[in-house]
Design a protein around this motif. Structure first.
Motif, PDB file in Angstrom:
ATOM      1  N   ARG A  99       0.828  -1.208   0.000  1.00 45.11           N
ATOM      2  CA  ARG A  99       0.000   0.000   0.000  1.00 45.11           C
ATOM      3  C   ARG A  99       0.863   1.259   0.000  1.00 45.11           C
ATOM      4  NH1 ARG A  99      -2.618  -1.436   4.130  1.00 45.11           N
ATOM      5  NH2 ARG A  99      -4.226  -2.537   2.968  1.00 45.11           N
ATOM      6  N   ASN A 100       2.070   1.150   0.564  1.00 45.37           N
ATOM      7  CA  ASN A 100       2.939   2.315   0.679  1.00 45.37           C
ATOM      8  C   ASN A 100       4.131   2.288  -0.269  1.00 45.37           C
ATOM      9  OD1 ASN A 100       1.992   4.065   3.134  1.00 45.37           O
ATOM     10  ND2 ASN A 100       1.719   1.929   3.773  1.00 45.37           N
ATOM     11  N   GLY A 101       4.057   1.419  -1.297  1.00 41.57           N
ATOM     12  CA  GLY A 101       5.075   1.412  -2.334  1.00 41.57           C
ATOM     13  C   GLY A 101       6.379   0.753  -1.960  1.00 41.57           C
ATOM     14  N   MET A 102       6.385  -0.093  -0.930  1.00 42.78           N
ATOM     15  CA  MET A 102       7.576  -0.821  -0.537  1.00 42.78           C
ATOM     16  C   MET A 102       7.492  -2.266  -1.022  1.00 42.78           C
ATOM     17  SD  MET A 102       8.373   0.563   3.331  1.00 42.78           S
ATOM     18  CE  MET A 102       9.825  -0.502   3.465  1.00 42.78           C
ATOM     19  N   SER A 103       8.631  -2.890  -1.254  1.00 46.93           N
ATOM     20  CA  SER A 103       8.665  -4.272  -1.738  1.00 46.93           C
ATOM     21  C   SER A 103       9.129  -5.216  -0.624  1.00 46.93           C
ATOM     22  CB  SER A 103       9.628  -4.399  -2.924  1.00 46.93           C
ATOM     23  OG  SER A 103       9.225  -3.569  -3.987  1.00 46.93           O
ATOM     24  N   ILE A 104       8.463  -6.361  -0.513  1.00 52.52           N
ATOM     25  CA  ILE A 104       8.921  -7.432   0.374  1.00 52.52           C
ATOM     26  C   ILE A 104       9.778  -8.357  -0.479  1.00 52.52           C
ATOM     27  CG2 ILE A 104       8.274  -9.313   1.901  1.00 52.52           C
ATOM     28  CD1 ILE A 104       7.515  -6.499   2.909  1.00 52.52           C
ATOM     29  N   VAL A 105      11.080  -8.409  -0.208  1.00 58.45           N
ATOM     30  CA  VAL A 105      11.999  -9.142  -1.074  1.00 58.45           C
ATOM     31  C   VAL A 105      12.344 -10.525  -0.544  1.00 58.45           C
ATOM     32  CG1 VAL A 105      12.968  -7.064  -2.082  1.00 58.45           C
ATOM     33  CG2 VAL A 105      13.978  -7.994   0.012  1.00 58.45           C
ATOM     34  N   ASP A 106      12.038 -10.805   0.716  1.00 58.17           N
ATOM     35  CA  ASP A 106      12.301 -12.136   1.267  1.00 58.17           C
ATOM     36  C   ASP A 106      11.541 -12.279   2.578  1.00 58.17           C
ATOM     37  OD1 ASP A 106      13.257 -14.696   1.486  1.00 58.17           O
ATOM     38  OD2 ASP A 106      15.380 -14.134   1.657  1.00 58.17           O
ATOM     39  N   THR A 107      11.329 -13.527   2.981  1.00 60.39           N
ATOM     40  CA  THR A 107      10.655 -13.826   4.233  1.00 60.39           C
ATOM     41  C   THR A 107      11.422 -14.919   4.959  1.00 60.39           C
ATOM     42  OG1 THR A 107       8.486 -13.257   3.315  1.00 60.39           O
ATOM     43  CG2 THR A 107       8.504 -14.585   5.310  1.00 60.39           C
ATOM     44  N   VAL A 108      11.671 -14.715   6.237  1.00 58.52           N
ATOM     45  CA  VAL A 108      12.351 -15.703   7.070  1.00 58.52           C
ATOM     46  C   VAL A 108      11.381 -16.134   8.161  1.00 58.52           C
ATOM     47  CG1 VAL A 108      14.265 -16.144   8.648  1.00 58.52           C
ATOM     48  CG2 VAL A 108      14.617 -14.702   6.624  1.00 58.52           C
ATOM     49  N   SER A 109      11.057 -17.421   8.210  1.00 60.90           N
ATOM     50  CA  SER A 109      10.141 -17.938   9.215  1.00 60.90           C
ATOM     51  C   SER A 109      10.851 -18.952  10.100  1.00 60.90           C
ATOM     52  CB  SER A 109       8.918 -18.569   8.561  1.00 60.90           C
ATOM     53  OG  SER A 109       9.299 -19.650   7.734  1.00 60.90           O
ATOM     54  N   TYR A 110      10.303 -19.186  11.283  1.00 61.43           N
ATOM     55  CA  TYR A 110      10.959 -20.101  12.219  1.00 61.43           C
ATOM     56  C   TYR A 110       9.950 -20.708  13.187  1.00 61.43           C
ATOM     57  CZ  TYR A 110      10.582 -16.011  15.277  1.00 61.43           C
ATOM     58  OH  TYR A 110      10.101 -14.941  15.994  1.00 61.43           O
ATOM     59  N   ASP A 111      10.268 -21.921  13.662  1.00 61.42           N
ATOM     60  CA  ASP A 111       9.479 -22.564  14.705  1.00 61.42           C
ATOM     61  C   ASP A 111       9.881 -21.973  16.050  1.00 61.42           C
ATOM     62  OD1 ASP A 111       8.081 -24.451  13.060  1.00 61.42           O
ATOM     63  OD2 ASP A 111       9.966 -25.580  12.902  1.00 61.42           O
ATOM     64  N   PHE A 112       8.950 -22.063  17.012  1.00 62.59           N
ATOM     65  CA  PHE A 112       9.286 -21.502  18.314  1.00 62.59           C
ATOM     66  C   PHE A 112      10.002 -22.522  19.184  1.00 62.59           C
ATOM     67  CE2 PHE A 112       8.591 -20.234  22.737  1.00 62.59           C
ATOM     68  CZ  PHE A 112       9.308 -19.068  22.696  1.00 62.59           C
ATOM     69  N   ASN A 113      11.309 -22.445  19.128  1.00 60.22           N
ATOM     70  CA  ASN A 113      12.184 -23.121  20.081  1.00 60.22           C
ATOM     71  C   ASN A 113      13.484 -22.332  20.064  1.00 60.22           C
ATOM     72  OD1 ASN A 113      14.234 -24.505  18.235  1.00 60.22           O
ATOM     73  ND2 ASN A 113      12.309 -25.319  17.411  1.00 60.22           N
ATOM     74  N   PRO A 114      14.247 -22.371  21.140  1.00 58.60           N
ATOM     75  CA  PRO A 114      15.434 -21.515  21.231  1.00 58.60           C
ATOM     76  C   PRO A 114      16.396 -21.640  20.055  1.00 58.60           C
ATOM     77  CG  PRO A 114      14.919 -22.423  23.375  1.00 58.60           C
ATOM     78  CD  PRO A 114      14.005 -23.096  22.399  1.00 58.60           C
ATOM     79  N   ALA A 115      16.668 -22.876  19.631  1.00 60.81           N
ATOM     80  CA  ALA A 115      17.634 -23.066  18.542  1.00 60.81           C
ATOM     81  C   ALA A 115      17.122 -22.462  17.241  1.00 60.81           C
ATOM     82  CB  ALA A 115      17.927 -24.549  18.361  1.00 60.81           C
ATOM     83  N   ALA A 116      15.851 -22.723  16.911  1.00 56.25           N
ATOM     84  CA  ALA A 116      15.286 -22.222  15.655  1.00 56.25           C
ATOM     85  C   ALA A 116      15.168 -20.700  15.662  1.00 56.25           C
ATOM     86  CB  ALA A 116      13.922 -22.855  15.413  1.00 56.25           C
ATOM     87  N   ALA A 117      14.752 -20.136  16.792  1.00 58.63           N
ATOM     88  CA  ALA A 117      14.594 -18.685  16.873  1.00 58.63           C
ATOM     89  C   ALA A 117      15.947 -17.981  16.773  1.00 58.63           C
ATOM     90  CB  ALA A 117      13.893 -18.305  18.173  1.00 58.63           C
ATOM     91  N   THR A 118      16.935 -18.541  17.445  1.00 58.06           N
ATOM     92  CA  THR A 118      18.277 -17.945  17.390  1.00 58.06           C
ATOM     93  C   THR A 118      18.839 -18.024  15.971  1.00 58.06           C
ATOM     94  OG1 THR A 118      18.692 -18.534  19.700  1.00 58.06           O
ATOM     95  CG2 THR A 118      20.612 -18.047  18.333  1.00 58.06           C
ATOM     96  N   ALA A 119      18.666 -19.179  15.342  1.00 60.13           N
ATOM     97  CA  ALA A 119      19.149 -19.345  13.970  1.00 60.13           C
ATOM     98  C   ALA A 119      18.420 -18.415  13.007  1.00 60.13           C
ATOM     99  CB  ALA A 119      18.974 -20.798  13.528  1.00 60.13           C
ATOM    100  N   ALA A 120      17.167 -18.099  13.314  1.00 60.73           N
ATOM    101  CA  ALA A 120      16.379 -17.230  12.433  1.00 60.73           C
ATOM    102  C   ALA A 120      16.995 -15.843  12.346  1.00 60.73           C
ATOM    103  CB  ALA A 120      14.944 -17.136  12.927  1.00 60.73           C
ATOM    104  N   GLY A 121      17.563 -15.360  13.448  1.00 61.29           N
ATOM    105  CA  GLY A 121      18.210 -14.058  13.412  1.00 61.29           C
ATOM    106  C   GLY A 121      19.386 -14.051  12.458  1.00 61.29           C
TER     107      GLY A 121
END
Length: 389
Positions: free
Chosen positions: A204-226
């Motif tokens: 709506r505001n003219g910005m592009s989403i160029v990638d998406t990073v998703s993760y499961d909720f557990n410490p290892a997955a969340a940390t790796a997501a960063g």
């Protein structure tokens, strides 16, 4: 808003004690139907010269929802007191017991007893049930949920939605020259709704989403997501990282491996929390916040009257009654109809201006804040009126 942890309904309601704005979501992802199919106007005609019966439905006796329910009832009563001499309200309180089935029954009982409008319920499933129960009676429900999936027809949601917050943030980002973004979200209902809100607001505001990073909720997955988000920012050349996690969920974990120099970080949830504000990787990050001046005034008045702090969700309840009273004070017989409630200039609320949209959601005037050296600094104040009104 929508819960960051995948929980049972009981656990999601327990999260209310932690004051997460995300805890009002439907626990059932299949809850996506409007309370009243179709559009058009709804609402009862009233005699503004007489006391108008208003029903307040809250989970007062529910072990988890009770504390916020009592604060919301106090906020509504504060709004009624503020309306003295302007509008006459006959407030009638009903206990939904934290049950959707009971909420539907109490909504019907309230209307049968003469209620002209309903404020509440709190939980999305209960609000959905209440809306459906009284749709054929042409009664409007001002639900205290923020789950936009139940909005529409005779049901409005009064709490701030992801869509409202994302639109405010993306509008500001675009004005600052931001053009491309990576979304970082958890693989759950809340994360996915947040992702969709950011995606729509960016477009709506003219910005592009160029990638998406998703993760499961557990410490290892969340940390790796960063770490993965850092790589996505670098490989795509994006200038903005959009984060849906909340302080009570996975935000601290993903932030632990984020690179603050990779681009502008923007949070969909409230980062006005001492632990979040102190995270090194979020310094300079942006997030949305209510009009602090008005919110502080409301909180001071509430504490002076009731001797305890207001629950952070209680301003929505105050606002629902304030909108009702403002329209009744104008002497309109159609004051409680969807046509009157959706007036373009909106209303003055406990935490700033707000207006109800024809689709059943609320648009709130939010400020944009920046995390700076462990503190919150407002960098774009909340508006004092709606443009074009």
């Amino acid at each position: 808003m929508l819960a960051v942890f995948r929980k049972t309904c009981t656990k999601a309601r327990a999260a209310l004690a932690g004051v997460s704005m995300m805890a009002l979501a439907a626990c059932d992802p299949s809850l996506v139907t409007n309370a009243l199919p179709g559009g058009g106007a709804a609402g009862q005609s009233v005699d503004p010269g007489e006391a108008v019966p208003v029903a307040l439905l809250l989970p007062t006796s529910d072990s988890n929802g009770g504390p916020v329910a009592r604060s919301m009832e106090n906020a509504v009563r504060l709004a009624v007191a503020d309306l003295a001499g302007k509008a006459s309200i006959d407030l009638r309180v009903y206990d939904t017991e934290g049950s959707a089935a009971v909420a539907g029954q109490k909504a019907q009982a309230a209307v049968d007893a003469g209620a002209k409008i309903i404020i509440g319920p709190l939980f999305a499933e209960a609000a959905n049930a209440a809306g459906r129960a009284v749709a054929d009676d042409d009664v409007v429900v001002l639900a205290l949920s923020n789950n936009a999936s139940i909005a529409g027809g005779n049901v409005f949601v009064m709490s701030t939605t992801f869509e409202n917050t994302a639109n405010r943030l993306m509008s500001y980002a675009a004005r600052q020259g931001k053009s491309s973004a990576v979304i970082l979200h958890q693989k759950n209902l809340g994360g996915e709704v947040g992702r969709n809100a950011f995606t729509a607001a960016a477009s709506r505001n003219g910005m592009s989403i160029v990638d998406t990073v998703s993760y499961d909720f557990n410490p290892a997955a969340a940390t790796a997501a960063g770490t993965r988000a850092n790589a996505a920012m670098q490989s795509t050349g994006a200038d903005t990282l959009l984060i849906t996690a909340e302080a009570a969920g996975s935000l601290g974990l993903v932030a632990g491996t984020l690179d603050a120099s990779a681009g502008q970080s923007i949070g969909l949830t409230n980062w006005d929390n001492s632990q979040v504000l102190s995270l090194p990787s979020l310094q300079g990050g942006w997030f949305a916040t209510p009009d602090r001046g008005r919110l502080n005034t409301f909180e001071s008045r509430y504490s002076a009257r009731y001797g305890s702090p207001a629950h952070p969700l209680s301003p929505a309840a105050y606002d629902a009654m304030a909108a009702v009273g403002t329209l009744l004070a104008g002497g309109r017989r159609d004051a409680l109809t969807t046509r009157a409630l959706t007036r373009s200039n909106g209303f003055e609320g406990a935490a700033g201006i707000f207006r109800l949209r024809s689709g059943g959601t609320v648009e709130r005037g939010l400020a944009v804040a920046r995390v700076a050296n462990g503190s919150m600094v407002v960098i774009d104040p909340a508006p004092r009126s709606f443009g074009g009104s």
